[in-house]
Design a protein around this motif. Structure first.
Motif, PDB file in Angstrom:
ATOM      1  N   PRO A  33       1.084  -1.421   0.569  1.00 33.80           N
ATOM      2  CA  PRO A  33      -0.114  -0.271  -0.080  1.00 33.80           C
ATOM      3  C   PRO A  33       0.638   1.809  -0.131  1.00 33.80           C
ATOM      4  O   PRO A  33       2.031   1.544   0.006  1.00 33.80           O
ATOM      5  CB  PRO A  33      -0.666  -0.292   1.487  1.00 33.80           C
ATOM      6  CG  PRO A  33       0.398  -0.616   2.017  1.00 33.80           C
ATOM      7  CD  PRO A  33       0.453  -2.109   1.161  1.00 33.80           C
ATOM      8  N   PRO A  34       0.583   2.431  -0.718  1.00 31.60           N
ATOM      9  CA  PRO A  34      -0.790   2.488  -1.106  1.00 31.60           C
ATOM     10  C   PRO A  34      -1.436   2.170  -2.565  1.00 31.60           C
ATOM     11  O   PRO A  34      -0.367   1.955  -3.004  1.00 31.60           O
ATOM     12  CB  PRO A  34      -1.236   3.815  -0.976  1.00 31.60           C
ATOM     13  CG  PRO A  34       0.048   4.632  -1.333  1.00 31.60           C
ATOM     14  CD  PRO A  34       0.495   4.283  -0.588  1.00 31.60           C
ATOM     15  N   VAL A  35      -2.424   1.327  -2.323  1.00 33.45           N
ATOM     16  CA  VAL A  35      -2.579   0.469  -3.864  1.00 33.45           C
ATOM     17  C   VAL A  35      -3.254   1.751  -4.987  1.00 33.45           C
ATOM     18  O   VAL A  35      -4.140   1.836  -4.702  1.00 33.45           O
ATOM     19  CB  VAL A  35      -3.026  -0.703  -4.358  1.00 33.45           C
ATOM     20  CG1 VAL A  35      -2.966  -1.097  -5.454  1.00 33.45           C
ATOM     21  CG2 VAL A  35      -2.625  -1.648  -3.271  1.00 33.45           C
ATOM     22  N   ALA A  36      -2.381   2.575  -5.869  1.00 29.09           N
ATOM     23  CA  ALA A  36      -3.368   3.300  -7.057  1.00 29.09           C
ATOM     24  C   ALA A  36      -4.739   2.612  -7.793  1.00 29.09           C
ATOM     25  O   ALA A  36      -4.796   0.439  -7.439  1.00 29.09           O
ATOM     26  CB  ALA A  36      -2.489   3.325  -8.091  1.00 29.09           C
ATOM     27  N   ALA A  37      -5.511   3.494  -7.585  1.00 28.99           N
ATOM     28  CA  ALA A  37      -7.065   3.238  -8.181  1.00 28.99           C
ATOM     29  C   ALA A  37      -7.345   2.832  -9.740  1.00 28.99           C
ATOM     30  O   ALA A  37      -6.236   3.245 -10.465  1.00 28.99           O
ATOM     31  CB  ALA A  37      -8.376   3.572  -7.894  1.00 28.99           C
ATOM     32  N   LYS A  38      -8.048   1.725  -9.773  1.00 33.91           N
ATOM     33  CA  LYS A  38      -7.624   0.851 -10.798  1.00 33.91           C
ATOM     34  C   LYS A  38      -8.581   2.144 -12.202  1.00 33.91           C
ATOM     35  O   LYS A  38      -9.303   3.263 -11.904  1.00 33.91           O
ATOM     36  CB  LYS A  38      -8.842   0.099 -11.343  1.00 33.91           C
ATOM     37  CG  LYS A  38      -7.950  -0.853 -11.191  1.00 33.91           C
ATOM     38  CD  LYS A  38      -8.543  -2.564 -11.726  1.00 33.91           C
ATOM     39  CE  LYS A  38      -8.841  -2.637 -12.395  1.00 33.91           C
ATOM     40  NZ  LYS A  38      -8.986  -4.298 -13.504  1.00 33.91           N
ATOM     41  N   HIS A  39      -7.778   2.303 -13.276  1.00 31.35           N
ATOM     42  CA  HIS A  39      -8.689   2.850 -14.887  1.00 31.35           C
ATOM     43  C   HIS A  39      -8.535   2.364 -15.581  1.00 31.35           C
ATOM     44  O   HIS A  39      -8.622   2.131 -16.626  1.00 31.35           O
ATOM     45  CB  HIS A  39      -6.855   4.252 -15.689  1.00 31.35           C
ATOM     46  CG  HIS A  39      -6.930   4.675 -14.210  1.00 31.35           C
ATOM     47  ND1 HIS A  39      -7.628   5.716 -14.269  1.00 31.35           N
ATOM     48  CD2 HIS A  39      -5.990   4.699 -13.182  1.00 31.35           C
ATOM     49  CE1 HIS A  39      -6.811   6.581 -12.450  1.00 31.35           C
ATOM     50  NE2 HIS A  39      -5.876   5.720 -12.238  1.00 31.35           N
ATOM     51  N   GLY A  40     -10.319   1.364 -14.846  1.00 28.16           N
ATOM     52  CA  GLY A  40     -10.388   0.554 -16.099  1.00 28.16           C
ATOM     53  C   GLY A  40     -10.259  -0.691 -16.737  1.00 28.16           C
ATOM     54  O   GLY A  40      -8.495  -0.686 -15.743  1.00 28.16           O
TER      55      GLY A  40
END
Length: 240
Positions: free
Chosen positions: A176-183
């Protein structure tokens, strides 16, 4: 028995063009895919296929995973960077600090990769593709260790890494922190059931380890798409 890592797949707007870039940089051959796209076969017994598959989806944000390419000397690093630029790569800024020794580039379709400076002890002996460096939790590192039957070679401060018992490229997760997915991810794994194994039984084993189904087939031919515990897509092929 565990799944086998059949390939790392890139989604590409121009699979042949992207395949030519990576074949030229890695010194691999380029062949037609069995279903679609193009394939770069492994160059030794520790390697895995790289497949470039057609997609119409646009790249959004940084990829969840990228290659770390190793260097034997400062001159080797410079030659690798120069060769990549000659083939169509470009320099990019992902927040690296000036004092860091690695060089960050993007391939012709914007996929990030790093050329690591000489003397990196963690990647010593791993080959030219030293690591597939991934954004992910400790739990997803544990999942992939069990899914592939690859031992953990690093597990500290929620960072994990696995490596085939035969050696070769390490797969790492930064914690962490794990980035948010973009699709949908631009890169994903294709797995093969164990030799002589049953696809449905392997699906059930992967689900028991923390995977989930992603809604059926992706490319036809009996291939089933799943999600790892961090929500990253991967595919389980039908038995040959």
């Amino acid at each position: 028995m565990s799944s086998q890592l059949a390939a790392l797949c890139f989604g590409a707007h121009d699979p042949v063009g992207l395949g030519r870039f990576w074949a030229g940089l890695l010194g691999r051959k380029l062949t037609d895919g069995r279903h679609d796209g193009v394939v770069l076969p492994p160059d030794d017994e520790t390697g895995f296929e790289i497949r470039c598959l057609p997609t119409l989806e646009k790249k959004a944000g940084q990829n969840q995973a990228h290659f770390d390419l190793t260097s034997d000397s400062p001159e080797h690093q410079q030659r690798t960077v120069a060769r990549a630029l000659e083939l169509g790569a470009r320099h990019i800024d992902v927040g690296q600090r000036p004092e860091e020794g690695h060089v960050v580039l993007a391939d012709p379709e914007g996929n990030e990769f790093c050329v690591i400076e000489a003397g990196n002890k963690f990647l010593a002996g791993c080959g030219f593709i030293g690591a597939l460096a991934s954004d992910g939790t400790q739990a997803v590192g544990y999942f992939w260790s069990q899914a592939l039957g690859w031992p953990l070679v690093w597990d500290q401060d929620e960072e994990t890494a696995i490596q085939s018992p035969r050696g070769g490229t390490k797969i790492t997760w930064g914690g962490p922190p794990v980035a948010a997915k973009h699709g949908r991810n631009r890169l994903h794994f294709d797995l093969a059931p164990p030799e002589g194994g049953d696809q449905q039984a392997e699906i059930e084993r992967l689900l028991s380890l923390g995977a989930s189904l992603a809604g059926g087939e992706r490319r036809g031919g009996g291939l089933v798409e799943l999600l790892d515990p961090d929500g990253n897509e991967f595919c389980l092929l039908a038995p040959q």
